[in-house]
Design an enzyme around this catalytic site. Structure first.
Site, mmCIF file in Angstrom:
data_model
loop_
_atom_site.group_PDB
_atom_site.id
_atom_site.type_symbol
_atom_site.label_atom_id
_atom_site.label_comp_id
_atom_site.label_asym_id
_atom_site.label_seq_id
_atom_site.Cartn_x
_atom_site.Cartn_y
_atom_site.Cartn_z
ATOM 1 N N CYS A 8 10.228 11.497 -0.669
ATOM 2 C CA CYS A 8 9.303 10.362 -0.741
ATOM 3 C C CYS A 8 8.777 10.273 -2.173
ATOM 4 O O CYS A 8 9.399 10.823 -3.097
ATOM 5 C CB CYS A 8 8.180 10.476 0.294
ATOM 6 S SG CYS A 8 7.135 11.936 0.133
ATOM 7 N N ASN A 11 5.706 13.584 -2.287
ATOM 8 C CA ASN A 11 6.043 14.842 -1.585
ATOM 9 C C ASN A 11 4.798 15.551 -1.056
ATOM 10 O O ASN A 11 4.755 16.768 -0.960
ATOM 11 C CB ASN A 11 6.860 15.787 -2.487
ATOM 12 C CG ASN A 11 7.502 16.966 -1.753
ATOM 13 O OD1 ASN A 11 7.695 18.050 -2.319
ATOM 14 N ND2 ASN A 11 7.834 16.797 -0.494
ATOM 15 N N CYS A 13 2.901 13.643 1.655
ATOM 16 C CA CYS A 13 2.587 13.021 2.954
ATOM 17 C C CYS A 13 3.818 12.892 3.846
ATOM 18 O O CYS A 13 3.966 13.623 4.822
ATOM 19 C CB CYS A 13 1.957 11.641 2.761
ATOM 20 S SG CYS A 13 0.445 11.651 1.790
ATOM 21 N N ARG A 14 4.716 11.952 3.504
ATOM 22 C CA ARG A 14 5.807 11.637 4.430
ATOM 23 C C ARG A 14 6.916 12.671 4.472
ATOM 24 O O ARG A 14 7.295 13.146 5.557
ATOM 25 C CB ARG A 14 6.397 10.250 4.072
ATOM 26 C CG ARG A 14 5.436 9.115 4.312
ATOM 27 C CD ARG A 14 5.887 7.846 3.629
ATOM 28 N NE ARG A 14 5.830 7.964 2.175
ATOM 29 C CZ ARG A 14 6.235 7.035 1.324
ATOM 30 N NH1 ARG A 14 6.758 5.931 1.792
ATOM 31 N NH2 ARG A 14 6.129 7.225 0.028
ATOM 32 N N SER A 15 7.483 13.028 3.310
ATOM 33 C CA SER A 15 8.636 13.937 3.345
ATOM 34 C C SER A 15 8.287 15.348 3.837
ATOM 35 O O SER A 15 9.129 15.974 4.483
ATOM 36 C CB SER A 15 9.378 13.975 1.997
ATOM 37 O OG SER A 15 8.570 14.409 0.943
ATOM 38 N N ASP A 118 3.733 3.872 3.343
ATOM 39 C CA ASP A 118 3.193 4.795 2.336
ATOM 40 C C ASP A 118 1.739 5.120 2.676
ATOM 41 O O ASP A 118 0.862 4.257 2.573
ATOM 42 C CB ASP A 118 3.279 4.127 0.964
ATOM 43 C CG ASP A 118 2.874 5.066 -0.146
ATOM 44 O OD1 ASP A 118 2.192 6.070 0.137
ATOM 45 O OD2 ASP A 118 3.245 4.786 -1.300
HETATM 46 P P1 4NP Z 1 4.050 10.341 -0.130
HETATM 47 O O1 4NP Z 1 2.647 9.579 -0.326
HETATM 48 O O2 4NP Z 1 5.033 9.643 -1.044
HETATM 49 O O3 4NP Z 1 4.345 10.117 1.310
HETATM 50 O O4 4NP Z 1 3.807 11.784 -0.497
HETATM 51 C C1 4NP Z 1 2.077 9.359 -1.583
HETATM 52 C C2 4NP Z 1 1.288 10.335 -2.160
HETATM 53 C C3 4NP Z 1 0.707 10.109 -3.391
HETATM 54 C C4 4NP Z 1 0.932 8.908 -4.044
HETATM 55 C C5 4NP Z 1 1.729 7.938 -3.463
HETATM 56 C C6 4NP Z 1 2.306 8.166 -2.214
HETATM 57 N N1 4NP Z 1 0.328 8.656 -5.301
HETATM 58 O O5 4NP Z 1 0.421 7.500 -5.792
HETATM 59 O O6 4NP Z 1 -0.258 9.578 -5.911
#
Ligand code: 4NP
Length: 150
Positions: A8, A11, A13-15, A118
């Site tokens: 993602c 790294n 939240c989702r992955s 997201d």
């Molecule tokens: P992830 O979520 O891609 O599922 O880990 C996010 C975590 C942080 C950010 C964006 C998405 N960020 O912009 O910092």
């Protein structure tokens, strides 16, 4: 041994949730799989998954609290058989960096290529229920359709 890398943006939240779901299946069914996750960004390197990701996984009996974020590495292209993106932006980013073995998790479980939302834009915990249930269905369908879990 087959290997899967879930990817993602951050790294955190989702992955890591996808990694946790697949790792639990591999453990429960004794599947010989190497499973990992990474982000396309460097923003959260070394951090544990976000609190809500840890919380929703734990509600489903999966502890992802010890995972630590890392950035996708060019060598991951040959280290992993399957590089599985959480949304179309992640997928396009991976393709633009020259990765070829890229899959979209939304292509599994009848989500018609949808993005896993997201969570960075979620205001509360509710969105994490949707993320978990979507990933639970899609990750399991991916593992079955790719003959990683028979
Ligand atoms: P992830 O979520 O891609 O599922 O880990 C996010 C975590 C942080 C950010 C964006 C998405 N960020 O912009 O910092």
């Amino acid at each position: 041994m087959k290997s899967i890398l879930f990817v993602c943006l951050g790294n955190i939240c989702r992955s890591p949730i996808a990694e946790g779901i697949a790792t639990k299946i591999a453990a429960d069914y004794n599947l010989p799989l190497h499973i990992d996750s990474a982000g396309t960004s460097h923003w959260h390197i070394g951090e544990p998954p976000c609190d809500n990701a840890v919380k929703i996984a734990l509600k489903h009996g999966i502890d992802i609290s010890t995972l630590r974020a890392r950035k996708v590495h060019p060598k991951d292209a040959r280290r992993f058989d399957y590089i599985v993106a959480m949304d179309n932006d992640n997928r396009n980013e991976l393709l633009s960096r020259g990765f070829e073995n890229v899959y979209l998790i939304g292509d599994y479980g009848n989500f018609n290529g949808a993005d896993v939302p997201d969570p960075y834009f979620f205001k509360d915990f509710e969105g994490f229920h949707k993320v978990f249930s979507m990933l639970d269905i899609a990750v399991k369908d991916f593992m079955k359709k790719e003959n990683l879990w028979n």
